[in-house]
Scaffold this active site. Structure first.
Site, short mmCIF file in Angstrom:
data_model
loop_
_atom_site.label_atom_id
_atom_site.label_comp_id
_atom_site.label_asym_id
_atom_site.label_seq_id
_atom_site.Cartn_x
_atom_site.Cartn_y
_atom_site.Cartn_z
N LYS A 72 2.36 -4.48 4.59
CA LYS A 72 2.10 -5.70 5.35
C LYS A 72 2.84 -5.74 6.68
CE LYS A 72 -0.42 -8.22 2.37
NZ LYS A 72 -1.71 -8.88 2.69
N SER A 319 1.44 0.58 -2.42
CA SER A 319 1.45 -0.37 -1.30
C SER A 319 2.71 -1.17 -1.10
CB SER A 319 0.26 -1.32 -1.44
OG SER A 319 0.26 -1.95 -2.70
#
Length: 329
Positions: A72, A319
């Protein structure tokens, strides 16, 4: 046209802009049979090998080592560097990782940040947001509740909204992961990508643009992209699962969906038991600390939700890792 939203050249330009602020995260190659054995369900998926055959090898993109603990950060910095940030600063709604990333980017850039999270957010993520100096507001039970509160704050304050997935700059930032992976892993056939709101998979799919097979992986308790594909448009989906703080925004983005329709070949589902087994396997076999949402791609391989063909060159995006050590067992 899709190129009007996000193109490979746009992603390359974004990478040059954000590169001083992010990490080029490493890749490693792993023997899936080793992970299969460590999952506690050896042989269930058939990856433990056929007699006389070479063990299947998979490339992992270790994005849990990214600044702020997840991919992110790429989208957060893209927003803060490519857009004009007002004096009121930035605001974001998040299940957790996006909030940490925006708080981190705002801290690095010296701008005010207000982050709205739901009660389902993991305590480790909430504490990281606070530690980075952002103004934290806990609002509602799910991401959709936090998003409504953030939108109200934007209207009253004039702050810049940094959307977790349905913003062009966010897609551009997430697409830089694919740019790195393409340069690190060599020729690939397939990439398995976790899906929540779809910003990561849309960015990755935009960069590869059909040259590599892109497969989404979702928890079966939060099938946002699967629901959208079944309905032919973004649609409200259940928002459960052990990975709900990262992969349960209720629906995919309006910018995201047409990109995935063109460039994402398939979406597979994995259950919570498989997700937790994959998380434990990554830790036991490789000492990779991955949060549940980051483990869904490995879960798809170990549980057989995605079965590579012989010789298929597969990469999996790990991730994020914003969690407490106790979750690793």
């Amino acid at each position: 046209m899709l190129a009007d939203v996000i193109s490979r050249d746009d992603i390359r330009g974004t990478y040059e802009t954000i590169r001083p602020y992010i990490r080029r995260t490493p890749v490693i190659q792993v023997d899936l049979s080793e992970l299969d054995a460590a999952s506690g369900a050896s042989g269930v998926s058939g990856v433990s090998g056929v007699s006389g055959a070479a063990p299947p090898v998979t490339t992992l993109k270790l994005e849990q080592l990214q600044c702020a603990g997840s991919f992110k950060a790429r989208g957060a910095f893209a927003n803060l560097l490519l857009r004009d940030v007002p004096a009121a600063g930035v605001v974001a709604a998040s299940g957790g990782n996006h909030g940490v990333a925006v708080a981190y980017a705002a801290h690095r850039r010296g701008v005010p940040a207000k982050i709205f999270v739901p009660t389902v957010s993991a305590p480790a993520k909430v504490e990281r947001i606070r530690a980075l100096g952002a103004d934290l507001v806990v609002s509602g039970e799910r991401y959709a509740d936090a998003l409504a509160a953030a939108q109200a704050w934007v209207a009253s304050s004039g702050a810049m909204n940094v959307h977790a997935f349905d913003q062009r700059e966010t897609l551009l930032g997430q697409g830089t992961l694919a740019l790195e992976l393409a340069g690190q892993a060599g020729d690939l056939d397939t990439v398995l990508v976790p899906v929540g709101g779809g910003g990561l998979i849309a960015g990755i799919a935009s960069y590869f643009a059909g040259t590599v097979r892109v497969i989404g992986v979702e928890p079966d308790g939060a099938p946002t992209l699967s629901y959208a594909r079944a309905q032919g448009a973004p649609a409200d989906a259940p928002a459960g699962s052990i990975a709900a703080d990262a992969l349960a925004p209720r629906r995919v983005g309006d910018l995201v969906f047409p990109i995935t329709q063109s460039y994402v070949e398939d979406v597979v589902l994995v259950d919570d038991t498989s997700i937790l087994a994959a998380q434990q396997a990554l830790w036991r076999a490789l000492r990779i600390a991955a949060e549940p949402a980051a483990s869904v791609g490995i879960a798809a391989l170990l549980a057989g939700a995605y079965k590579p063909a012989p010789g298929e060159r597969v990469a999996v995006v790990i991730s994020g890792a914003n969690m407490t050590p106790s979750q690793l067992g």
